[in-house]
Design a protein around this motif. Structure first.
Motif, PDB file in Angstrom:
ATOM      1  N   ASP A 153      89.349  23.545  28.437  1.00  0.00           N
ATOM      2  CA  ASP A 153      88.465  22.404  28.645  1.00  0.00           C
ATOM      3  C   ASP A 153      87.011  22.761  28.361  1.00  0.00           C
ATOM      4  O   ASP A 153      86.192  21.886  28.071  1.00  0.00           O
ATOM      5  N   ASN A 157      84.262  20.366  26.437  1.00  0.00           N
ATOM      6  CA  ASN A 157      82.920  20.054  26.918  1.00  0.00           C
ATOM      7  C   ASN A 157      81.858  20.427  25.878  1.00  0.00           C
ATOM      8  O   ASN A 157      80.857  19.718  25.716  1.00  0.00           O
ATOM      9  N   ASP A 196      89.227  16.488  31.267  1.00  0.00           N
ATOM     10  CA  ASP A 196      89.127  16.729  32.709  1.00  0.00           C
ATOM     11  C   ASP A 196      90.432  16.378  33.415  1.00  0.00           C
ATOM     12  O   ASP A 196      90.863  17.086  34.338  1.00  0.00           O
TER      13      ASP A 196
END
Length: 225
Positions: A153, A157, A196
């Motif tokens: 993740d 981002n 997320d």
């Protein structure tokens, strides 16, 4: 009685996995529609969203029925709780796919920026892969792989941050790209949120295996749980 209960649990697993595939397809279609300016495909994503919502409601209902009728304990209860929580995360991922599709429909002749659209396509492919991986990790109850997926993740981002920065620069360079760039930033934020929720599902996989509720981040280690 136990065999019947196990069959019902297995049915929950199967239906959850099917829901995951539905959501992944929605994500893929929504981004494809946005990049290709395909409003018909975008409408298809929106029109099919009810199927994801119905599946989430059905899983929740069946889970409550199992809890009420079978009164499961320990591992069995963790399985049911995991499915309920993770299916809720999948439903929200589907909502973000719908938001991307709505961005496609909203675009009306705005000046496009191919380089940013390529970054969005690359980001979406990475997110799609993460969804596929987390569903496989769920089926295999693989907590080590869940930890690895959650760490991915960070890259999602980074994509979001880079796209945001590029959009700001593009808007400053050419005012004609302002409206389109706002949509780029929105789509990137939706994809970032999907990442997320993938991390959330990773956390539920670990809960399923260990009974521990954890918050995963780039610093989490296997020894922590």
């Amino acid at each position: 009685m136990r065999r019947l209960f196990e069959d019902e649990l297995n049915d929950l697993h199967v239906r959850f996995s099917e829901m995951g595939m539905m959501v992944n397809e929605a994500i893929y279609k929504s981004v494809k529609a946005f990049i290709n300016h395909d409003k018909q495909l975008a409408h298809e994503v929106i029109d099919d969203d009810y199927k994801i919502n119905e599946r989430e409601t059905d899983l929740e209902r069946k889970s409550f029925e199992l809890i009420a009728l079978q009164q499961p304990v320990s591992t069995d209860l963790r399985i049911i709780v995991t499915i309920m929580k993770a299916s809720s995360d999948l439903e929200r991922m589907g909502d973000h796919a719908v938001s991307i599709a709505k961005s496609t429909i909203r675009v009306k002749g705005n000046t496009r920026v191919p380089d940013i659209e390529k970054d969005i396509a690359d980001m979406a492919e990475k997110v799609k892969t993460m969804v596929e991986e987390v569903l496989d990790a769920y089926v295999k109850e693989d907590r080590k792989r869940a930890l690895t997926i959650a760490k991915e993740d960070v890259a999602i981002n980074a994509y979001s941050d880079n796209i945001y920065d590029d959009c700001i620069q593009e808007m400053q360079r050419d005012s004609e790209t302002v409206v389109g760039s706002m949509d780029y930033m929105l789509v990137a934020s939706y994809l970032e949120r999907i990442g997320d929720y993938v991390t959330n599902i990773c956390e539920w996989i670990i809960y399923l295996r260990t009974g521990k509720v954890v918050e995963l981040n780039s610093n989490a280690k296997e020894d922590d749980f």
